[in-house]
Design a protein around this motif. Structure first.
Motif, PDB file in Angstrom:
ATOM      1  N   TRP A   1      36.802  58.511  45.136  1.00 35.75           N
ATOM      2  CA  TRP A   1      36.958  57.048  45.040  1.00 35.75           C
ATOM      3  C   TRP A   1      37.874  56.527  46.128  1.00 35.75           C
ATOM      4  O   TRP A   1      38.913  57.129  46.411  1.00 35.75           O
ATOM      5  CB  TRP A   1      37.561  56.672  43.681  1.00 35.75           C
ATOM      6  CG  TRP A   1      36.620  56.829  42.542  1.00 35.75           C
ATOM      7  CD1 TRP A   1      36.517  57.910  41.722  1.00 35.75           C
ATOM      8  CD2 TRP A   1      35.634  55.884  42.088  1.00 35.75           C
ATOM      9  NE1 TRP A   1      35.527  57.702  40.783  1.00 35.75           N
ATOM     10  CE2 TRP A   1      34.972  56.459  40.982  1.00 35.75           C
ATOM     11  CE3 TRP A   1      35.245  54.610  42.508  1.00 35.75           C
ATOM     12  CZ2 TRP A   1      33.949  55.808  40.296  1.00 35.75           C
ATOM     13  CZ3 TRP A   1      34.237  53.962  41.823  1.00 35.75           C
ATOM     14  CH2 TRP A   1      33.594  54.560  40.742  1.00 35.75           C
TER      15      TRP A   1
ATOM     16  N   VAL B   1      40.231  53.491  46.695  1.00 40.94           N
ATOM     17  CA  VAL B   1      40.849  52.421  45.899  1.00 40.94           C
ATOM     18  C   VAL B   1      42.100  51.941  46.614  1.00 40.94           C
ATOM     19  O   VAL B   1      43.036  52.733  46.834  1.00 40.94           O
ATOM     20  CB  VAL B   1      41.242  52.931  44.484  1.00 40.94           C
ATOM     21  CG1 VAL B   1      41.781  51.787  43.640  1.00 40.94           C
ATOM     22  CG2 VAL B   1      40.059  53.598  43.795  1.00 40.94           C
TER      23      VAL B   1
ATOM     24  N   ARG C   1      36.653  49.104  43.523  1.00 37.75           N
ATOM     25  CA  ARG C   1      36.776  50.566  43.601  1.00 37.75           C
ATOM     26  C   ARG C   1      35.458  51.102  44.144  1.00 37.75           C
ATOM     27  O   ARG C   1      34.398  50.761  43.628  1.00 37.75           O
ATOM     28  CB  ARG C   1      37.044  51.155  42.219  1.00 37.75           C
ATOM     29  CG  ARG C   1      38.259  50.532  41.523  1.00 37.75           C
ATOM     30  CD  ARG C   1      38.319  50.954  40.071  1.00 37.75           C
ATOM     31  NE  ARG C   1      38.557  52.377  39.934  1.00 37.75           N
ATOM     32  CZ  ARG C   1      39.752  52.949  39.943  1.00 37.75           C
ATOM     33  NH1 ARG C   1      40.830  52.205  40.058  1.00 37.75           N
ATOM     34  NH2 ARG C   1      39.878  54.259  39.825  1.00 37.75           N
TER      35      ARG C   1
ATOM     36  N   ASP D   1      38.598  45.361  37.525  1.00 31.38           N
ATOM     37  CA  ASP D   1      38.114  45.761  38.849  1.00 31.38           C
ATOM     38  C   ASP D   1      36.605  45.994  38.829  1.00 31.38           C
ATOM     39  O   ASP D   1      36.062  46.480  37.838  1.00 31.38           O
ATOM     40  CB  ASP D   1      38.809  47.038  39.315  1.00 31.38           C
ATOM     41  CG  ASP D   1      40.198  46.750  39.842  1.00 31.38           C
ATOM     42  OD1 ASP D   1      40.545  45.557  39.939  1.00 31.38           O
ATOM     43  OD2 ASP D   1      40.926  47.703  40.137  1.00 31.38           O
TER      44      ASP D   1
ATOM     45  N   ASP E   1      39.492  47.778  52.196  1.00 30.69           N
ATOM     46  CA  ASP E   1      39.411  46.672  51.243  1.00 30.69           C
ATOM     47  C   ASP E   1      39.441  45.332  51.988  1.00 30.69           C
ATOM     48  O   ASP E   1      38.632  44.433  51.728  1.00 30.69           O
ATOM     49  CB  ASP E   1      40.601  46.798  50.286  1.00 30.69           C
ATOM     50  CG  ASP E   1      40.557  45.798  49.164  1.00 30.69           C
ATOM     51  OD1 ASP E   1      39.633  45.904  48.344  1.00 30.69           O
ATOM     52  OD2 ASP E   1      41.426  44.905  49.119  1.00 30.69           O
TER      53      ASP E   1
ATOM     54  N   GLN F   1      33.190  47.883  40.573  1.00 30.90           N
ATOM     55  CA  GLN F   1      32.945  49.218  41.128  1.00 30.90           C
ATOM     56  C   GLN F   1      31.661  49.226  41.953  1.00 30.90           C
ATOM     57  O   GLN F   1      30.664  48.617  41.557  1.00 30.90           O
ATOM     58  CB  GLN F   1      32.828  50.244  40.004  1.00 30.90           C
ATOM     59  CG  GLN F   1      34.120  50.381  39.212  1.00 30.90           C
ATOM     60  CD  GLN F   1      34.105  51.535  38.220  1.00 30.90           C
ATOM     61  OE1 GLN F   1      33.168  52.319  38.170  1.00 30.90           O
ATOM     62  NE2 GLN F   1      35.159  51.628  37.423  1.00 30.90           N
TER      63      GLN F   1
END
Ligand SMILES: Cc1cc2nc3c(=O)[nH]c(=O)nc-3n(C[C@H](O)[C@H](O)[C@H](O)COP(=O)(O)OP(=O)(O)OC[C@H]3O[C@@H](n4cnc5c(N)ncnc54)[C@H](O)[C@@H]3O)c2cc1C
Length: 458
Positions: free
Chosen positions: A101, A103, A94, A216, A398, A218
């Protein structure tokens, strides 16, 4: 064949003891051990040389995160399940930006793997040392290269044990897997490209400071400051900061207090203040990007020895494992075929170089450009600000961040999509303003109708 040793012992008397292998790998960490597994499996006889005598030794300064792009390699090495059995945590990422954010939706996210190096390194090394054909040579330091006098081809390595005794390990291929600052690369005199790094790093493991979205991980991209938290095995979370160099005096004075304060003051901060430090805070002050030509006659470099990249993006471990695998796949058969097949070996080395350039260099150009600690440029802000509103761009980011797709593939899809998202958001804001305007003319004073937190403002 006239053989000379290149490097500090060039004029030394040739060591009286020598052994013969298909390959000698210098460095039994991630890259060297991965290469050893693949070469051993191909049928080659391999010496795995490591200066540290302890088979449980591990890299001390590293955030340990293995990106998703290397997880299939771990699986092919037979190490994914053992890593999970040892407590490894599969984590998505994240990313905090000033726009909100970013994500990736879980069904499109590519999880990486968190396992402390004190568990990961011995696991990978054990796999190598248990591979038939791989012989451990622990507690030996490579000090010189042995070269063929006629064409300068590397033919072996001189290694020194702790008592100072030297011996020669002859091989058709010498692999430098000896990390950042590779001695093998220096001894070989390969072409080097260095780009500076404008940050430093500190980090430590904490217990009782669990992230809200664990497992997850961060990241906080504070433009240009940077912090991260990685939930890992044994219920620990690794907290790290990589600020620009102007922050260094604060961290040098009291690394623990500075790290906790840095993370505590983040937007939407993690609960580091409630945690307890386990072990020490460790730091690294100089981390230039160093790129080497990865092959030469009778020589290959893998891992940080080939490409020591900015740790900010958490990719060195994954790339070390992948490079070890690529090399093994490219030259294993030629080495196993036995002596006299230098042409086949050279063709294999050329294949490794092509794979290495295709897989890494595009990413490395982007990483090196960002390593100065500069602020995000307009194009980057344009994409980030769209990604907080759009799962497709978040999923592409990602995949790009985990180095599963190339920069070109990322740009080809993320930029047009970001244009579309910004258009959509602008239309929505216009419609909101018009609605507020007609409500105002119909019913008196209305609000200006801002889009609120996370509005697209590239
Ligand atoms: C602060 C920091 C944080 C990082 N965080 C991450 C992260 O989160 N994720 C990530 O993927 N990467 C991270 N990295 C990068 C990662 O640590 C390296 O990319 C990775 O360890 C490279 O593996 P390697 O096998 O190539 O080299 P190394 O792990 O450095 O191993 C080299 C080996 O060679 C041996 N050796 C050296 N010289 C000799 C010699 N002359 N003779 C015999 N043996 C020798 C050493 O003892 C060592 O065992 C980080 C790095 C730093 C500095």
């Amino acid at each position: 064949m006239g053989v000379t040793a290149a490097g500090p012992s060039r004029n030394a008397i040739r060591p009286s003891r020598s052994e013969q292998f298909d390959a000698v790998i210098v460095g039994a960490s991630l890259a060297g051990s991965a290469a050893a597994v693949k070469l051993g499996r191909a049928g080659a006889r391999v010496a795995l040389v490591e200066q540290r005598p302890d088979p449980g030794a591990f890299k001390q300064v590293c955030s340990h995160f293995v990106q998703a792009s290397a997880v299939p390699t771990l699986e092919r090495l037979g190490l994914l399940q053992p890593a999970l059995d040892a407590g490894a945590v599969r984590s998505g990422l994240r990313i905090w930006t000033i726009y909100g954010w970013i994500v990736a939706p879980p069904e499109r996210a590519t999880p990486g793997l968190n396992l402390r190096r004190e568990l990961l390194d011995p696991l990978v090394r054990d796999a190598a040392l248990n591979t038939p054909g791989v012989e451990a040579r622990l507690g030996l330091t490579a000090t010189a290269l042995e070269r063929d006098g006629a064409d300068g081809r590397v033919r072996g390595v001189v290694v020194r044990d702790r008592s100072g005794e030297e011996r020669l390990l002859q091989a058709r291929l010498v692999v430098g897997a000896d990390g950042r600052g590779s001695r093998v690369a220096k001894l070989a005199g390969v072409a080097t490209k260095t780009t500076p790094h404008g940050r430093f790093a500190y980090g430590g493991y904490f217990e009782g400071a669990d992230l809200p979205h664990a497992p997850d991980a961060q990241l906080w991209m504070l433009n240009p400051q940077w912090a991260a938290a990685f939930p890992t095995d044994a219920g620990l979370t690794f907290y790290a900061a990589m600020p620009t160099k102007s922050w260094l005096p604060r961290f040098k004075r009291d690394p623990h207090a500075a790290l906790v304060a840095f993370l505590r003051d983040l937007p939407e901060p993690p609960p580091i203040e409630h945690g307890r430090l386990v072990g020490e805070i460790k730091g690294k002050l100089e981390m230039p990007n160093v790129e080497h030509e990865p092959i030469g006659p009778g020589l290959a470099l893998v891992g940080d020895a080939a490409l020591a990249t900015d740790p900010l993006w958490g990719i060195g471990c994954g790339w070390a494992l992948q490079q070890g695998e690529w090399l093994g796949d490219a030259v294993g058969d030629a080495l196993a075929a036995g002596p006299g097949a230098d042409d086949a070996l050279d063709a294999g080395l050329a294949r490794y170089r092509r794979r290495w350039r295709r897989g890494l260099l595009g990413h490395q150009r982007v990483i090196a450009d960002l390593a100065s600690g500069r602020r995000a440029n307009a194009g980057e802000r344009f994409v980030f600000s769209a990604a907080v509103h759009d799962e497709r761009i978040a999923a592409r980011m990602d995949a790009f961040g985990s180095r599963s797709i190339s920069p070109n593939r990322f740009l080809a899809t993320a930029v047009p999509r970001a244009v579309w998202v910004h258009g959509r958001e602008a239309r929505a804001r216009r419609a909101q303003r018009q609605a507020a305007g007609s409500a105002g003319s119909a019913g008196g004073a209305g609000s200006a109708g801002g889009a609120g937190r996370g509005a697209v403002t590239a």
